[in-house]
Design a protein around this motif. Structure first.
Motif, PDB file in Angstrom:
ATOM      1  N   PRO A 178       0.837  -1.207   0.000  1.00 23.86           N
ATOM      2  CA  PRO A 178       0.000   0.000   0.000  1.00 23.86           C
ATOM      3  C   PRO A 178       0.866   1.250   0.000  1.00 23.86           C
ATOM      4  O   PRO A 178       1.859   1.330   0.722  1.00 23.86           O
ATOM      5  CB  PRO A 178      -0.791  -0.113   1.313  1.00 23.86           C
ATOM      6  CG  PRO A 178      -0.558  -1.509   1.815  1.00 23.86           C
ATOM      7  CD  PRO A 178       0.777  -1.919   1.292  1.00 23.86           C
ATOM      8  N   ILE A 179       0.485   2.217  -0.817  1.00 22.58           N
ATOM      9  CA  ILE A 179       1.173   3.496  -0.881  1.00 22.58           C
ATOM     10  C   ILE A 179       0.136   4.596  -0.701  1.00 22.58           C
ATOM     11  O   ILE A 179      -0.874   4.627  -1.415  1.00 22.58           O
ATOM     12  CB  ILE A 179       1.894   3.686  -2.229  1.00 22.58           C
ATOM     13  CG1 ILE A 179       2.862   2.520  -2.485  1.00 22.58           C
ATOM     14  CG2 ILE A 179       2.639   5.013  -2.263  1.00 22.58           C
ATOM     15  CD1 ILE A 179       3.428   2.526  -3.885  1.00 22.58           C
ATOM     16  N   ALA A 180       0.363   5.481   0.247  1.00 27.37           N
ATOM     17  CA  ALA A 180      -0.566   6.581   0.457  1.00 27.37           C
ATOM     18  C   ALA A 180      -0.487   7.550  -0.719  1.00 27.37           C
ATOM     19  O   ALA A 180       0.573   7.704  -1.339  1.00 27.37           O
ATOM     20  CB  ALA A 180      -0.242   7.307   1.758  1.00 27.37           C
TER      21      ALA A 180
ATOM     22  N   LEU B 240       7.956   6.890  -3.031  1.00 30.48           N
ATOM     23  CA  LEU B 240       8.459   5.530  -2.852  1.00 30.48           C
ATOM     24  C   LEU B 240       9.915   5.624  -2.415  1.00 30.48           C
ATOM     25  O   LEU B 240      10.827   5.570  -3.223  1.00 30.48           O
ATOM     26  CB  LEU B 240       8.331   4.741  -4.157  1.00 30.48           C
ATOM     27  CG  LEU B 240       7.219   3.701  -4.214  1.00 30.48           C
ATOM     28  CD1 LEU B 240       7.145   3.067  -5.589  1.00 30.48           C
ATOM     29  CD2 LEU B 240       7.427   2.644  -3.154  1.00 30.48           C
ATOM     30  N   GLY B 241      10.119   5.787  -1.121  1.00 23.86           N
ATOM     31  CA  GLY B 241      11.446   6.041  -0.590  1.00 23.86           C
ATOM     32  C   GLY B 241      12.341   4.819  -0.576  1.00 23.86           C
ATOM     33  O   GLY B 241      11.949   3.707  -0.943  1.00 23.86           O
ATOM     34  N   ASP B 242      13.564   5.027  -0.110  1.00 25.89           N
ATOM     35  CA  ASP B 242      14.556   3.962  -0.080  1.00 25.89           C
ATOM     36  C   ASP B 242      14.127   2.784   0.788  1.00 25.89           C
ATOM     37  O   ASP B 242      14.580   1.655   0.579  1.00 25.89           O
ATOM     38  CB  ASP B 242      15.893   4.508   0.434  1.00 25.89           C
ATOM     39  CG  ASP B 242      16.554   5.445  -0.560  1.00 25.89           C
ATOM     40  OD1 ASP B 242      16.158   5.425  -1.743  1.00 25.89           O
ATOM     41  OD2 ASP B 242      17.449   6.202  -0.146  1.00 25.89           O
ATOM     42  N   SER B 243      13.269   3.046   1.779  1.00 27.74           N
ATOM     43  CA  SER B 243      12.878   1.987   2.702  1.00 27.74           C
ATOM     44  C   SER B 243      12.228   0.807   1.976  1.00 27.74           C
ATOM     45  O   SER B 243      12.376  -0.343   2.387  1.00 27.74           O
ATOM     46  CB  SER B 243      11.914   2.540   3.761  1.00 27.74           C
ATOM     47  OG  SER B 243      10.793   3.153   3.158  1.00 27.74           O
TER      48      SER B 243
ATOM     49  N   ASP C 177       5.018   0.973   4.704  1.00 30.89           N
ATOM     50  CA  ASP C 177       5.946   1.938   5.288  1.00 30.89           C
ATOM     51  C   ASP C 177       5.145   2.820   6.224  1.00 30.89           C
ATOM     52  O   ASP C 177       4.411   3.707   5.782  1.00 30.89           O
ATOM     53  CB  ASP C 177       6.610   2.768   4.184  1.00 30.89           C
ATOM     54  CG  ASP C 177       7.569   3.810   4.736  1.00 30.89           C
ATOM     55  OD1 ASP C 177       7.849   3.769   5.947  1.00 30.89           O
ATOM     56  OD2 ASP C 177       8.041   4.655   3.963  1.00 30.89           O
ATOM     57  N   SER C 178       5.275   2.565   7.517  1.00 29.30           N
ATOM     58  CA  SER C 178       4.463   3.303   8.488  1.00 29.30           C
ATOM     59  C   SER C 178       5.230   4.430   9.147  1.00 29.30           C
ATOM     60  O   SER C 178       4.737   5.068  10.067  1.00 29.30           O
ATOM     61  CB  SER C 178       3.970   2.337   9.577  1.00 29.30           C
ATOM     62  OG  SER C 178       5.063   1.699  10.205  1.00 29.30           O
ATOM     63  N   HIS C 179       6.429   4.703   8.700  1.00 29.33           N
ATOM     64  CA  HIS C 179       7.259   5.730   9.330  1.00 29.33           C
ATOM     65  C   HIS C 179       7.072   7.069   8.637  1.00 29.33           C
ATOM     66  O   HIS C 179       7.166   7.174   7.428  1.00 29.33           O
ATOM     67  CB  HIS C 179       8.729   5.324   9.288  1.00 29.33           C
ATOM     68  CG  HIS C 179       8.979   4.011   9.944  1.00 29.33           C
ATOM     69  ND1 HIS C 179       8.819   2.814   9.283  1.00 29.33           N
ATOM     70  CD2 HIS C 179       9.358   3.710  11.204  1.00 29.33           C
ATOM     71  CE1 HIS C 179       9.099   1.824  10.106  1.00 29.33           C
ATOM     72  NE2 HIS C 179       9.434   2.332  11.268  1.00 29.33           N
TER      73      HIS C 179
ATOM     74  N   SER D 258      11.368  -0.544   7.780  1.00 28.43           N
ATOM     75  CA  SER D 258      12.072   0.530   8.469  1.00 28.43           C
ATOM     76  C   SER D 258      12.594   1.541   7.453  1.00 28.43           C
ATOM     77  O   SER D 258      12.650   1.258   6.250  1.00 28.43           O
ATOM     78  CB  SER D 258      13.249  -0.046   9.264  1.00 28.43           C
ATOM     79  OG  SER D 258      14.308  -0.369   8.391  1.00 28.43           O
ATOM     80  N   PRO D 259      13.002   2.724   7.920  1.00 23.25           N
ATOM     81  CA  PRO D 259      13.583   3.708   7.003  1.00 23.25           C
ATOM     82  C   PRO D 259      14.936   3.257   6.455  1.00 23.25           C
ATOM     83  O   PRO D 259      15.446   3.826   5.503  1.00 23.25           O
ATOM     84  CB  PRO D 259      13.741   4.959   7.881  1.00 23.25           C
ATOM     85  CG  PRO D 259      12.853   4.739   9.053  1.00 23.25           C
ATOM     86  CD  PRO D 259      12.826   3.270   9.271  1.00 23.25           C
TER      87      PRO D 259
END
Length: 311
Positions: free
Chosen positions: A9-11, A16-19, A115-117, A146-147
């Protein structure tokens, strides 16, 4: 279970970060099918505004088209990096955690990766409400990434011996951990946090001396260490490098400390439904630990669990 069908899931407008690369590297090595899902949160107020102005009637359609294009661009970018992955996309409207669980069912996903961070959290590792809802109400494992995008080298599976009825579930946790480490090439540590909870009671009511209590604690410590080792016996021919670690003290403090000290990349936790309410295997202990863990966390349910979202 396996990791060949993944849901990410992507908000809306979330980069779309490195995590995500930590998980996508795993997907690529397994030639997995990955579905990128975006949930547009339904705003009931728009319907009310539409009664006074016609300008909101096509807003959802416009937003959907924009986000479809955004997902397609994500796929184009990711495909250049992960050629073994087959990507799908989907847009849904509604309450995020409910739509995520429904989408996972529709695509027969084996793991939900989220990615919940967020930088606006009080702590970088603080999980959001959507993640917690998923961990409590999803039938399939949740991988909260994680990040840190570094390769996965060190995995901990947290084991709880407090309830004898959970032995089958413990086997499931270890089976998933072995499979995950086989896929990623990581080392696995079975970790159990323990202390003699009855020490005060024994001292006050049993007439035990300090030496008696110390002997009881030693015997129980030895027994739990042996039980940890026995859990790995079915996997003695596995190529995964495994070890066991018995930690003494409150799990809420000693496990996060161990994870940080040993530079653990992923922690695997079990979660159970207690009295009809989806809660964690170690109750508030595990939930409090989640906010202390900076690494990725995978939570899973026993086979008998049925999501209230799908009932």
């Amino acid at each position: 279970m396996n990791f060949n069908q993944l849901l990410i899931p992507i908000a809306p407008e979330q980069p779309l970060g490195d995590s995500f690369h930590q998980a996508l590297r795993c997907a690529n090595s397994n030639a997995s099918q990955v579905t990128l899902l975006m949930v547009i949160e339904e705003l009931a107020e728009l319907k009310e505004i539409a009664n006074h102005s016609g300008t909101t009637l096509d807003l959802l359609d416009k937003a959907t088209k924009v986000y479809h294009a955004e997902l397609k661009q994500h796929v184009i970018n990711l495909k250049t990096l992960y050629s073994n992955v087959k990507f799908n996309t989907q847009i849904r409207t509604g309450i995020p955690f409910i739509e995520i669980i429904k989408s996972a069912k529709e695509f027969q996903s084996k793991v939900i990766i989220i990615d919940s961070h967020r930088s606006n959290k009080e702590r970088a590792c603080q999980s959001g409400s959507t993640t917690r809802h998923l961990m409590r109400k999803s039938e399939i494992p949740i991988w909260s990434i994680s990040p840190n995008s570094t390769p996965i080298r060190n995995v901990v599976a947290a084991i709880d011996f407090s309830n004898q009825d959970n032995e089958g579930f413990t086997d499931k946790i270890i089976s998933l951990a072995i499979e995950f480490c086989t896929l990623t090439g990581a080392d696995l540590t079975l970790c159990h946090a323990w202390r003699l909870e009855s020490e005060g009671f024994l001292r006050k009511w049993s007439g035990y001396t300090e030496l008696d209590i110390a002997l009881v604690a030693k015997k129980m410590r030895t027994d739990r260490a042996m039980r940890l080792k026995s859990l790995l016996m079915p996997y003695e021919n596995s190529l995964v490098n495994t070890k066991v670690r018995l930690l003494e003290g409150d799990a809420r403090s000693v496990l996060p400390q161990f994870v940080e000290k040993e530079s653990v990349d992923v922690v695997i936790l079990g979660s159970l439904s207690r009295s009809g309410v989806a809660g964690f295997l170690m109750g508030n202990t595990a939930e409090s630990m989640l906010n202390q863990l900076n690494c990725s966390v995978i939570t899973l349910k026993p086979d008998a669990f049925r999501s209230p979202v799908l009932s």
